[in-house]
Design a protein around this motif. Structure first.
Motif, PDB file in Angstrom:
ATOM      1  N   SER A  28     -10.850 -11.996  36.000  1.00 25.76           N
ATOM      2  CA  SER A  28     -10.738 -10.695  35.324  1.00 25.76           C
ATOM      3  C   SER A  28     -12.099 -10.205  34.844  1.00 25.76           C
ATOM      4  O   SER A  28     -12.398  -9.021  34.901  1.00 25.76           O
ATOM      5  CB  SER A  28      -9.802 -10.798  34.116  1.00 25.76           C
ATOM      6  N   TYR A  29     -12.906 -11.131  34.392  1.00 24.46           N
ATOM      7  CA  TYR A  29     -14.215 -10.807  33.805  1.00 24.46           C
ATOM      8  C   TYR A  29     -15.180 -10.243  34.853  1.00 24.46           C
ATOM      9  O   TYR A  29     -16.094  -9.502  34.517  1.00 24.46           O
ATOM     10  CB  TYR A  29     -14.783 -12.067  33.152  1.00 24.46           C
ATOM     11  N   LYS A  34     -14.960  -2.950  35.464  1.00 22.32           N
ATOM     12  CA  LYS A  34     -15.069  -3.319  34.052  1.00 22.32           C
ATOM     13  C   LYS A  34     -16.533  -3.546  33.691  1.00 22.32           C
ATOM     14  O   LYS A  34     -17.315  -4.036  34.505  1.00 22.32           O
ATOM     15  CB  LYS A  34     -14.274  -4.604  33.753  1.00 22.32           C
ATOM     16  N   CYS A  39     -15.938  -2.067  27.268  1.00 21.82           N
ATOM     17  CA  CYS A  39     -15.220  -3.043  26.443  1.00 21.82           C
ATOM     18  C   CYS A  39     -15.482  -2.771  24.961  1.00 21.82           C
ATOM     19  O   CYS A  39     -14.551  -2.751  24.153  1.00 21.82           O
ATOM     20  CB  CYS A  39     -15.663  -4.457  26.820  1.00 21.82           C
ATOM     21  N   TYR A  71     -10.450  -6.709  29.599  1.00 16.61           N
ATOM     22  CA  TYR A  71     -10.755  -7.226  30.936  1.00 16.61           C
ATOM     23  C   TYR A  71      -9.491  -7.602  31.713  1.00 16.61           C
ATOM     24  O   TYR A  71      -9.458  -7.507  32.939  1.00 16.61           O
ATOM     25  CB  TYR A  71     -11.711  -8.422  30.852  1.00 16.61           C
TER      26      TYR A  71
END
Length: 144
Positions: A28-29, A34, A39, A71
């Motif tokens: 996800s990171y 993203k 964030c 994330y």
């Protein structure tokens, strides 16, 4: 959105560590859509919503969980950029050696303070003026 650099560094360090230890989060990171600035914007908008409801602060765990949530979710509303200052509090963890050193230093300071009080008390009793002795003159038979 520009948060304070320390806040960004703190969030990034947490997320980097989490990605090292959690394979599921690591995927996800690294999502291309993203980034850290979005964030931070997401976290600040969530904090503002809490403040609008009467809240006044967030714990580290709450902030970190919001960062992870950002994330993890693909379709998440990050909100508008917020220009604000952020205060980052860090808890200092002492080693056992540092704890022992601090304890010894505190004990010595306590002993020195108690010694000073004793000396002050002793000096106070020594310097207390004695009542002046008055010689009583006894009349003799010839004084009459």
């Amino acid at each position: 959105m520009k948060g304070t650099e320390q806040f960004k560094l703190t969030i990034k360090a947490y997320l980097d560590e989490r990605a090292k230890n959690d394979e599921l989060f690591a995927s996800s990171y690294t999502k291309e859509n993203k980034n850290l600035d979005d964030c931070i914007t997401f976290i600040l908008n969530q904090a503002r919503a809490i403040a609008d409801e009467g809240g006044c602060g967030m714990t580290d765990d709450e902030v970190y969980s919001l960062a992870v949530h950002y994330y993890d979710e693909d379709n998440i509303e990050i909100g508008k950029a917020i220009n604000c200052g952020i205060i980052v509090n860090h808890r200092v963890e002492l080693t056992e050696e540092e704890k022992a050193e601090a304890k010894e230093k505190a004990l010595k300071a306590y002993q020195a303070e108690e010694m000073r009080k004793l000396q002050q008390r002793n000096n106070h009793t020594k310097t207390k003026p004695k009542p002046a002795s008055q010689e009583q003159v006894q009349p003799s038979l010839f004084d009459f």
